[in-house]
Enzyme design. Structure first.
Site, PDB file in Angstrom:
ATOM      1  N   TYR A   1       0.831  -1.205   0.000  1.00  0.00           N
ATOM      2  CA  TYR A   1       0.000   0.000   0.000  1.00  0.00           C
ATOM      3  C   TYR A   1       0.859   1.246   0.000  1.00  0.00           C
ATOM      4  CZ  TYR A   1       0.795   1.109   4.976  1.00  0.00           C
ATOM      5  OH  TYR A   1       1.361   1.456   6.184  1.00  0.00           O
TER       6      TYR A   1
ATOM      7  N   LYS B   1       6.578  -1.977   1.858  1.00  0.00           N
ATOM      8  CA  LYS B   1       5.409  -1.379   2.529  1.00  0.00           C
ATOM      9  C   LYS B   1       4.210  -2.310   2.349  1.00  0.00           C
ATOM     10  CE  LYS B   1       3.185   3.123   3.222  1.00  0.00           C
ATOM     11  NZ  LYS B   1       3.654   3.333   4.610  1.00  0.00           N
TER      12      LYS B   1
ATOM     13  N   GLU C   1      12.003   2.244  14.278  1.00  0.00           N
ATOM     14  CA  GLU C   1      11.111   3.301  13.786  1.00  0.00           C
ATOM     15  C   GLU C   1       9.872   3.344  14.660  1.00  0.00           C
ATOM     16  OE1 GLU C   1      10.202   2.251   9.737  1.00  0.00           O
ATOM     17  OE2 GLU C   1       9.844   0.156  10.267  1.00  0.00           O
TER      18      GLU C   1
ATOM     19  N   LEU D   1      11.264   1.193   7.098  1.00  0.00           N
ATOM     20  CA  LEU D   1      10.637   1.639   5.867  1.00  0.00           C
ATOM     21  C   LEU D   1      11.423   2.821   5.305  1.00  0.00           C
ATOM     22  CD1 LEU D   1       8.141   1.310   3.992  1.00  0.00           C
ATOM     23  CD2 LEU D   1       7.097   3.158   5.305  1.00  0.00           C
TER      24      LEU D   1
END
Length: 287
Positions: A33, A151, A183, A207
């Site tokens: 996505y 992702k 993260e 990411l």
């Protein structure tokens, strides 16, 4: 008024939108996505999101159901049809619906990918009260798989981390692996010490944030010092400032980590300046 969404080539009222119960996104979280922000009716960083989407699809050997030009046309059409001034466009592509459940990937020649897009209306997205106050984060163990650079729609643990934060009276969670921050639950994490912006270097462990790339580029252009390296939670607690970046929150100051206030407990100078620069520069190149 119902939203108009996009499903496999059709623009539909959201109540009429359907996908198969055998879609691998539903059964296997086998999908990717992207989320693109909209300010003043224009898309921010669309090129970066499209490039990352292509990379995610390639890494998972998943067929792309549309070209970048077609995706841009769909994004713009949804923004117009839904009257979005400030908000988000969500895009999801899965490996499709082969007609039954199986761990093996279906043949893309006979099972086309599923593509879904919808908008979220967020009036005043750039003028967030949270950005003026800053957010509080807690640390949690990072137990996700080791291809976080893709992702994917496998978001159960980030959702759990977000709920752990809320239960603790905080706004978000920073994930920690082998003693180092990876993260946030849905963002990239940074600390600021002595004016230097410190954030984890790119790898499969985090990411590759589109907003991250833009913010670091703007920071360097503004003659700010940037260091890409691992940092610990203890180091973060002793930092002058902290912040996170994402497509939906832009640059968000962090004012507390695991109950420890940073600085005077208000958004720091560097975080506030980075947010200002990012919004100004991104608006100039929005399409």
């Amino acid at each position: 008024m119902s939203r108009i969404v996009y499903v496999n080539g059709d623009y539909l009222p959201e109540e009429e939108a359907k996908i198969s119960i055998f879609d691998r996104g539903f059964l296997m979280a086998d999908g990717v996505y992207e989320v693109t922000s909209v300010l003043d009716g224009k898309l921010l960083d669309f090129g970066g999101h499209a490039a990352r989407l292509e990379r995610s699809l390639t890494e998972l050997d998943m067929a792309a159901p549309a070209t970048t030009e077609e995706l841009l046309e769909i994004h713009r059409a949804l923004v117009e049809k839904n009257g979005i001034v400030d908000g988000l466009v969500y895009l999801q592509i899965t490996r499709g619906a082969p007609g039954d459940r199986d761990f093996a990937f279906p043949d893309p020649a006979t099972t086309p990918s599923t593509i879904v897009l919808f908008t979220q209306n967020k009036p005043g997205l750039a003028d967030s009260p949270q950005a003026r106050a800053g957010i509080k984060v807690i640390s949690v163990p990072d137990i996700r798989w080791h291809r976080r650079d893709i992702k994917t729609i496998q978001l159960l643990y980030p959702s759990m981390a977000k709920m752990m934060a809320k239960k603790a009276g905080a706004d978000d969670a920073w994930m920690v692996e082998d003693g180092y921050v990876t993260e946030g639950s849905s963002n990239n994490a940074y600390i600021v010490k002595g004016g230097k912006i410190i954030t984890r270097q790119l790898s499969n462990d985090i990411l590759h944030g589109i907003t991250r790339a833009a913010v670091l580029r703007f920071a360097r252009e503004a003659q700010m010092e940037v260091e890409e390296r691992n940092f610990t939670i203890d180091e973060a607690k002793e930092a002058d400032e902290a912040l996170v970046t994402s497509a939906s929150s832009f640059v968000m100051p962090v004012v507390e980590i695991d109950g420890v206030a940073l600085g005077d407990g208000t958004p720091g100078r560097v975080a506030r300046r980075l947010r200002e620069i990012y919004l100004d520069e991104s608006r100039k190149t929005a399409i």
